[in-house]
Design an enzyme around this catalytic site. Structure first.
Site, PDB file in Angstrom:
ATOM      1  N   ASP A  29       0.771  -1.245   0.050  1.00 61.47           N
ATOM      2  CA  ASP A  29      -0.037   0.036   0.010  1.00 61.47           C
ATOM      3  C   ASP A  29       0.749   1.092   0.065  1.00 61.47           C
ATOM      4  OD1 ASP A  29      -2.272  -1.648   0.373  1.00 61.47           O
ATOM      5  OD2 ASP A  29      -1.930  -1.476   2.422  1.00 61.47           O
ATOM      6  N   LYS A  68      -0.650   2.830  -6.434  1.00 60.54           N
ATOM      7  CA  LYS A  68      -0.145   3.727  -7.809  1.00 60.54           C
ATOM      8  C   LYS A  68      -0.144   3.141  -9.314  1.00 60.54           C
ATOM      9  CE  LYS A  68       3.114   7.249  -5.824  1.00 60.54           C
ATOM     10  NZ  LYS A  68       4.475   7.132  -5.326  1.00 60.54           N
ATOM     11  N   MET A 106      -8.190   6.533  11.073  1.00 60.40           N
ATOM     12  CA  MET A 106      -8.525   7.388   9.829  1.00 60.40           C
ATOM     13  C   MET A 106      -9.772   8.235  10.475  1.00 60.40           C
ATOM     14  SD  MET A 106      -9.195   3.864   7.815  1.00 60.40           S
ATOM     15  CE  MET A 106      -9.790   2.954   9.283  1.00 60.40           C
TER      16      MET A 106
HETATM   17  C1  LIG Z   1      -6.319   1.859   6.877  1.00 57.06           C
HETATM   18  S1  LIG Z   1      -5.709   2.029   8.494  1.00 57.06           S
HETATM   19  C2  LIG Z   1      -4.675   0.898   8.532  1.00 57.06           C
HETATM   20  C3  LIG Z   1      -4.154   0.754  10.045  1.00 57.06           C
HETATM   21  C4  LIG Z   1      -3.041  -0.229  10.084  1.00 57.06           C
HETATM   22  N1  LIG Z   1      -3.610  -1.681   9.694  1.00 57.06           N
HETATM   23  C5  LIG Z   1      -2.468  -0.712  11.668  1.00 57.06           C
HETATM   24  O1  LIG Z   1      -2.769  -1.629  12.140  1.00 57.06           O
HETATM   25  O2  LIG Z   1      -1.953   0.505  12.042  1.00 57.06           O
HETATM   26  C6  LIG Z   1      -4.704   3.524   8.185  1.00 57.06           C
HETATM   27  C7  LIG Z   1      -4.834   4.655   9.761  1.00 57.06           C
HETATM   28  O3  LIG Z   1      -3.897   4.097  10.496  1.00 57.06           O
HETATM   29  C8  LIG Z   1      -3.264   5.120  11.322  1.00 57.06           C
HETATM   30  N2  LIG Z   1      -2.089   5.218  11.142  1.00 57.06           N
HETATM   31  C9  LIG Z   1      -1.223   4.375  10.206  1.00 57.06           C
HETATM   32  N3  LIG Z   1       0.089   4.749  10.486  1.00 57.06           N
HETATM   33  C10 LIG Z   1       0.229   5.612  11.444  1.00 57.06           C
HETATM   34  C11 LIG Z   1       1.499   6.442  11.847  1.00 57.06           C
HETATM   35  N4  LIG Z   1       2.667   6.149  11.593  1.00 57.06           N
HETATM   36  N5  LIG Z   1       0.992   7.353  12.661  1.00 57.06           N
HETATM   37  C12 LIG Z   1       0.068   7.599  13.024  1.00 57.06           C
HETATM   38  N6  LIG Z   1      -1.134   7.123  12.741  1.00 57.06           N
HETATM   39  C13 LIG Z   1      -1.150   6.106  11.555  1.00 57.06           C
HETATM   40  C14 LIG Z   1      -4.092   6.435  10.719  1.00 57.06           C
HETATM   41  O4  LIG Z   1      -5.222   6.911  11.365  1.00 57.06           O
HETATM   42  C15 LIG Z   1      -4.334   6.044   9.351  1.00 57.06           C
HETATM   43  O5  LIG Z   1      -5.247   6.786   8.870  1.00 57.06           O
END
Ligand SMILES: C[S@@+](CC[C@H](N)C(=O)[O-])C[C@H]1O[C@@H](n2cnc3c(N)ncnc32)[C@H](O)[C@@H]1O
Length: 240
Positions: free
Chosen positions: A33, A55, A168
């Site tokens: 992703d 992409k 999110m």
């Molecule tokens: C589609 S979700 C996927 C979550 C992922 N599977 C996990 O366990 O972290 C994506 C969301 O995770 C959060 N997120 C992912 N990476 C992050 C990071 N490095 N710092 C802060 N929030 C993060 C944000 O809220 C983002 O919008």
């Protein structure tokens, strides 16, 4: 096993598991992703086919398109690493990919990852539970408008207290704050927003529930709501 659904962790390249890194190191195909920590793809062999599903020409494919891609590569018996941010099974649609592979009879394995739900608060020095302050933590999606998902019962969450971790949630932050306030959560409840946790781009904003709408940080950001959000016990890990 031909397809591995691997959690990449929150962003720091050293926060992938040992098993995840080893599998990446011998992958023939890597499907990833947009939100993958910089440098992680360097672990893949030079000859590996790397597909950024964020992409592809014609725009990002639907989830069905990604499922079909994994099934196609898997059926050819190639070692496929499907690299997903955080943990594949925490708002990562890993469950849907697992179901599709299973239905197609393609062998697969899930390799858990460090989820941003705990790593993002942690990187800001916020323990999601803390003796005397919070005895529960709820991880919730902020995509409240998603018609394919059951709605979030913000009223019940407000009543339950404890720590709320919203993934999110930034584009809906005003609606989320308002729903929790209407349901009786204290406007002075501490809130922290952590952007790109564990990376060199990490930023942390501390505020209160009533002032959450004013916080303007882009994706990816994690919102922490509850008494623990006022803590900074020190994190100490250099960014990746
Ligand atoms: C589609 S979700 C996927 C979550 C992922 N599977 C996990 O366990 O972290 C994506 C969301 O995770 C959060 N997120 C992912 N990476 C992050 C990071 N490095 N710092 C802060 N929030 C993060 C944000 O809220 C983002 O919008």
């Amino acid at each position: 096993v031909t397809v591995y659904l691997v959690g990449a962790g929150p962003g720091h390249p050293e926060l992938i598991t040992v098993r995840g890194a080893a599998l990446l190191g011998r992958a023939e195909v890597v499907v990833h992703d947009r939100l993958i920590g910089r440098g992680l793809l360097d672990l893949a062999p030079a000859g590996a086919e790397v597909v950024d599903v964020g992409k592809l020409p014609g725009g990002p494919p639907s989830q069905d398109g990604i499922n079909a891609l994994l099934v196609e590569h898997g059926r050819r018996g190639r070692e496929v690493v499907r690299l997903k941010g955080g943990d594949p099974f925490v708002f990562g649609r890993g469950g849907e990919e697992a179901e599709a592979l299973s239905a197609a009879g393609v062998p697969f394995e899930v390799v858990p990852g460090v989820t941003s739900a705990t790593a993002a608060p942690g990187a800001a020095g916020i323990p999601v539970t803390h003796r005397g302050l919070s005895t529960s933590v709820t991880v919730v999606t902020g995509r409240v408008g998603d018609p394919s998902s059951p709605g979030v019962d913000w009223e019940a969450l407000a009543r339950a207290g404890g720590t709320l971790v919203v993934l999110m949630g930034m584009s809906e932050r005003a609606r989320i704050a308002s729903a929790l306030l209407v349901a009786g959560r204290d406007p002075a409840t501490p809130v922290a927003v952590v952007h790109w946790a564990t990376t060199g781009d990490q930023r942390v904003v501390r505020t209160t529930l009533s002032d959450l709408p004013a916080v303007d940080l882009p994706s990816p950001s994690t919102i922490v709501i509850g008494e623990v959000a006022a803590l900074d016990v020190g994190a100490g890990m250099p960014p990746g």
